[in-house]
Design a protein around this motif. Structure first.
Motif, PDB file in Angstrom:
ATOM      1  N   THR A 158      -7.619   1.324  -5.956  1.00 39.46           N
ATOM      2  CA  THR A 158      -7.123   0.448  -4.893  1.00 39.46           C
ATOM      3  C   THR A 158      -7.871  -0.878  -4.901  1.00 39.46           C
ATOM      4  O   THR A 158      -7.263  -1.952  -4.760  1.00 39.46           O
ATOM      5  CB  THR A 158      -7.266   1.133  -3.523  1.00 39.46           C
ATOM      6  OG1 THR A 158      -6.563   2.380  -3.555  1.00 39.46           O
ATOM      7  CG2 THR A 158      -6.707   0.270  -2.411  1.00 39.46           C
ATOM      8  N   THR A 201       0.686   3.733  10.477  1.00 33.28           N
ATOM      9  CA  THR A 201      -0.721   4.012  10.211  1.00 33.28           C
ATOM     10  C   THR A 201      -1.372   4.547  11.470  1.00 33.28           C
ATOM     11  O   THR A 201      -0.940   4.226  12.588  1.00 33.28           O
ATOM     12  CB  THR A 201      -1.485   2.765   9.721  1.00 33.28           C
ATOM     13  OG1 THR A 201      -2.814   3.142   9.342  1.00 33.28           O
ATOM     14  CG2 THR A 201      -1.582   1.713  10.807  1.00 33.28           C
ATOM     15  N   MET A 220       0.832  -1.205   0.000  1.00 27.81           N
ATOM     16  CA  MET A 220       0.000   0.000   0.000  1.00 27.81           C
ATOM     17  C   MET A 220       0.871   1.262   0.000  1.00 27.81           C
ATOM     18  O   MET A 220       1.170   1.839   1.047  1.00 27.81           O
ATOM     19  CB  MET A 220      -0.917  -0.033   1.217  1.00 27.81           C
ATOM     20  CG  MET A 220      -1.834  -1.251   1.284  1.00 27.81           C
ATOM     21  SD  MET A 220      -3.079  -1.324  -0.023  1.00 27.81           S
ATOM     22  CE  MET A 220      -4.264  -0.112   0.572  1.00 27.81           C
ATOM     23  N   THR A 258      -9.526   6.972  -6.297  1.00 36.05           N
ATOM     24  CA  THR A 258      -8.484   6.246  -5.576  1.00 36.05           C
ATOM     25  C   THR A 258      -9.037   4.956  -4.985  1.00 36.05           C
ATOM     26  O   THR A 258      -8.372   3.914  -5.005  1.00 36.05           O
ATOM     27  CB  THR A 258      -7.893   7.128  -4.460  1.00 36.05           C
ATOM     28  OG1 THR A 258      -7.256   8.266  -5.062  1.00 36.05           O
ATOM     29  CG2 THR A 258      -6.874   6.367  -3.634  1.00 36.05           C
ATOM     30  N   ARG A 318     -11.131   7.676   3.589  1.00 35.00           N
ATOM     31  CA  ARG A 318     -10.839   9.109   3.570  1.00 35.00           C
ATOM     32  C   ARG A 318     -10.038   9.517   2.338  1.00 35.00           C
ATOM     33  O   ARG A 318      -8.966  10.105   2.415  1.00 35.00           O
ATOM     34  CB  ARG A 318     -10.092   9.504   4.852  1.00 35.00           C
ATOM     35  CG  ARG A 318     -10.992   9.448   6.068  1.00 35.00           C
ATOM     36  CD  ARG A 318     -10.328   9.986   7.314  1.00 35.00           C
ATOM     37  NE  ARG A 318      -9.884  11.376   7.141  1.00 35.00           N
ATOM     38  CZ  ARG A 318      -9.683  12.220   8.158  1.00 35.00           C
ATOM     39  NH1 ARG A 318      -9.905  11.834   9.398  1.00 35.00           N
ATOM     40  NH2 ARG A 318      -9.257  13.447   7.942  1.00 35.00           N
ATOM     41  N   THR A 319     -10.603   9.177   1.191  1.00 35.65           N
ATOM     42  CA  THR A 319      -9.957   9.506  -0.073  1.00 35.65           C
ATOM     43  C   THR A 319     -11.035   9.709  -1.135  1.00 35.65           C
ATOM     44  O   THR A 319     -12.236   9.620  -0.840  1.00 35.65           O
ATOM     45  CB  THR A 319      -8.968   8.405  -0.466  1.00 35.65           C
ATOM     46  OG1 THR A 319      -8.184   8.848  -1.583  1.00 35.65           O
ATOM     47  CG2 THR A 319      -9.668   7.099  -0.825  1.00 35.65           C
ATOM     48  N   TYR A 334      -6.025  -1.340   3.817  1.00 38.27           N
ATOM     49  CA  TYR A 334      -7.014  -0.325   4.174  1.00 38.27           C
ATOM     50  C   TYR A 334      -6.556   1.081   3.813  1.00 38.27           C
ATOM     51  O   TYR A 334      -7.330   1.898   3.359  1.00 38.27           O
ATOM     52  CB  TYR A 334      -7.375  -0.408   5.658  1.00 38.27           C
ATOM     53  CG  TYR A 334      -6.203  -0.698   6.575  1.00 38.27           C
ATOM     54  CD1 TYR A 334      -5.455   0.331   7.153  1.00 38.27           C
ATOM     55  CD2 TYR A 334      -5.840  -2.007   6.863  1.00 38.27           C
ATOM     56  CE1 TYR A 334      -4.387   0.069   7.988  1.00 38.27           C
ATOM     57  CE2 TYR A 334      -4.778  -2.291   7.713  1.00 38.27           C
ATOM     58  CZ  TYR A 334      -4.046  -1.256   8.267  1.00 38.27           C
ATOM     59  OH  TYR A 334      -2.978  -1.527   9.087  1.00 38.27           O
ATOM     60  N   THR A 335      -5.258   1.359   3.993  1.00 36.19           N
ATOM     61  CA  THR A 335      -4.768   2.688   3.667  1.00 36.19           C
ATOM     62  C   THR A 335      -3.262   2.646   3.464  1.00 36.19           C
ATOM     63  O   THR A 335      -2.603   1.661   3.796  1.00 36.19           O
ATOM     64  CB  THR A 335      -5.144   3.708   4.767  1.00 36.19           C
ATOM     65  OG1 THR A 335      -4.888   5.038   4.306  1.00 36.19           O
ATOM     66  CG2 THR A 335      -4.385   3.453   6.036  1.00 36.19           C
ATOM     67  N   ALA A 336      -2.734   3.693   2.913  1.00 34.82           N
ATOM     68  CA  ALA A 336      -1.314   3.736   2.581  1.00 34.82           C
ATOM     69  C   ALA A 336      -0.443   3.643   3.821  1.00 34.82           C
ATOM     70  O   ALA A 336      -0.736   4.245   4.861  1.00 34.82           O
ATOM     71  CB  ALA A 336      -1.003   5.030   1.834  1.00 34.82           C
ATOM     72  N   ARG A 359       0.609   6.713   6.311  1.00 35.32           N
ATOM     73  CA  ARG A 359      -0.459   7.707   6.379  1.00 35.32           C
ATOM     74  C   ARG A 359      -1.056   7.689   7.782  1.00 35.32           C
ATOM     75  O   ARG A 359      -1.670   6.720   8.206  1.00 35.32           O
ATOM     76  CB  ARG A 359      -1.535   7.390   5.345  1.00 35.32           C
ATOM     77  CG  ARG A 359      -2.612   8.442   5.244  1.00 35.32           C
ATOM     78  CD  ARG A 359      -3.620   8.069   4.173  1.00 35.32           C
ATOM     79  NE  ARG A 359      -4.658   9.074   4.064  1.00 35.32           N
ATOM     80  CZ  ARG A 359      -5.936   8.801   3.826  1.00 35.32           C
ATOM     81  NH1 ARG A 359      -6.333   7.548   3.661  1.00 35.32           N
ATOM     82  NH2 ARG A 359      -6.822   9.770   3.730  1.00 35.32           N
ATOM     83  N   ARG A 398      -2.616   4.301  -2.696  1.00 32.47           N
ATOM     84  CA  ARG A 398      -3.601   3.238  -2.456  1.00 32.47           C
ATOM     85  C   ARG A 398      -4.277   3.465  -1.107  1.00 32.47           C
ATOM     86  O   ARG A 398      -3.642   3.393  -0.066  1.00 32.47           O
ATOM     87  CB  ARG A 398      -2.934   1.863  -2.506  1.00 32.47           C
ATOM     88  CG  ARG A 398      -2.517   1.475  -3.913  1.00 32.47           C
ATOM     89  CD  ARG A 398      -1.937   0.083  -4.010  1.00 32.47           C
ATOM     90  NE  ARG A 398      -1.422  -0.110  -5.369  1.00 32.47           N
ATOM     91  CZ  ARG A 398      -0.323  -0.789  -5.665  1.00 32.47           C
ATOM     92  NH1 ARG A 398       0.363  -1.395  -4.707  1.00 32.47           N
ATOM     93  NH2 ARG A 398       0.074  -0.892  -6.911  1.00 32.47           N
ATOM     94  N   ASN A 399      -5.572   3.718  -1.155  1.00 32.05           N
ATOM     95  CA  ASN A 399      -6.353   3.980   0.051  1.00 32.05           C
ATOM     96  C   ASN A 399      -7.798   3.551  -0.160  1.00 32.05           C
ATOM     97  O   ASN A 399      -8.353   3.731  -1.246  1.00 32.05           O
ATOM     98  CB  ASN A 399      -6.336   5.476   0.398  1.00 32.05           C
ATOM     99  CG  ASN A 399      -4.991   5.955   0.889  1.00 32.05           C
ATOM    100  OD1 ASN A 399      -4.606   5.691   2.018  1.00 32.05           O
ATOM    101  ND2 ASN A 399      -4.259   6.663   0.020  1.00 32.05           N
TER     102      ASN A 399
END
Length: 288
Positions: free
Chosen positions: A87, A160, A70, A83, A78-79, A111-113, A116, A74-75
């Motif tokens: 992802t 994260t 990720m 995106t 909250r994007t 789940y998220t980068a 981040r 990649r998210n």
């Protein structure tokens, strides 16, 4: 104690992991006596599934998991919608690759980068978890049809702000199909975030679908202060019967060194991380 299959990740030596890296690493892992291997897929197409399946068959190694990566673009939370779709498409490709090589799991922080972080109120956190459940749904549907499970990996607080602990991850997974999606444990992250490694395993219980191991400093398992006896005993009692895979990184590759914050060699040699880690795990699993 259960003789868990033991594997390693080619990131110990290479990044990105392409077909050439796999052709170089897999025969060496087999020669050292490993049972299986993780297959990182940093970009869809880095390695070709048919050729990789043939290489696995030739070496006798089992595919323990496809490892999802990720980066900043990649998210699932909250994007923007574009995106999220991109992802999801990447994660669907990971599932396809896992199915093609007969890997049972796609594991990672899906789940998220990585890197981040942001602060959340309890309400904002609950909303982020709900958003994750909504946006991972197409991936779990595809995984169910492919016979692949998704392992959601909690990361440490520096990588994260969303999922750091087993407890948070279980909350985020509430209502999702337990036969398809569960938890991927990594001793490096649990050592930072959990009050005890055995406690984290006990809490995760039957939801564990993949396990990565390394020392507390991300180096050789056993060359550290971790409670390996407690961790392995708890894992044995959890009912988990999948692989234990050594995940570490090289300081000699600029991309992965920066991504994993590896600013110094973690062992006298990269080969030693694998071979000495394998010897330690075998001995630990053979100890009554």
């Amino acid at each position: 104690m259960t003789r868990f299959p033991l594997g390693a990740n080619p990131w110990i030596w290479h990044s990105p992991v392409g077909g050439g890296a796999l052709a170089e690493v897999l025969p060496r892992l087999a020669g050292w006596g490993f049972d299986c291997v993780e297959l990182p897929l940093e970009q869809a197409g880095n390695w070709e599934p048919a050729a990789t399946a043939k290489l696995l068959d030739t070496t006798g190694l089992a595919p323990a998991a496809v490892i999802a990566v990720m980066p900043p673009d990649r998210n699932l939370v909250r994007t923007d919608p574009g995106t999220v779709r991109a992802t999801q498409d990447y994660l669907l490709r990971c599932v396809d690759a896992a199915h093609a090589v007969a890997a049972p799991v796609v594991a990672g922080p899906v789940y998220t980068a990585v890197g981040r972080t942001w602060r959340m109120t309890p309400a904002e956190r609950a909303a982020a978890y709900a958003e994750f459940r909504e946006n991972i749904a197409p991936v779990t549907d595809h995984a169910r049809a492919a016979g692949v499970r998704i392992g959601v990996e909690p990361l440490n607080r520096y990588e994260t702000g969303l999922l750091n602990t087993v407890g948070q991850t279980l909350t985020a997974l509430e209502g999702l199909d337990t036969s398809v999606i569960g938890i991927a444990l990594d001793t490096y992250h649990q050592n930072i975030e959990e009050r005890s490694l055995p406690g984290a395993v006990h809490e995760a219980g039957s939801r564990i679908v993949h396990v990565q191991v390394c020392a507390n400093d991300r180096g050789t398992p056993g060359a550290d202060h971790l409670d390996w006896a407690g961790f392995l005993t708890a894992l044995d009692g959890s009912g988990y019967r999948g692989a234990l895979c050594i995940e570490s990184f090289t300081a000699h590759n600029n991309a992965i060194a920066v991504a994993a914050s590896v600013w110094r060699p973690l062992a006298p040699s990269q080969d030693g991380i694998a071979t000495e880690g394998l010897a330690f795990l075998r001995q630990a699993l053979d100890t009554p």
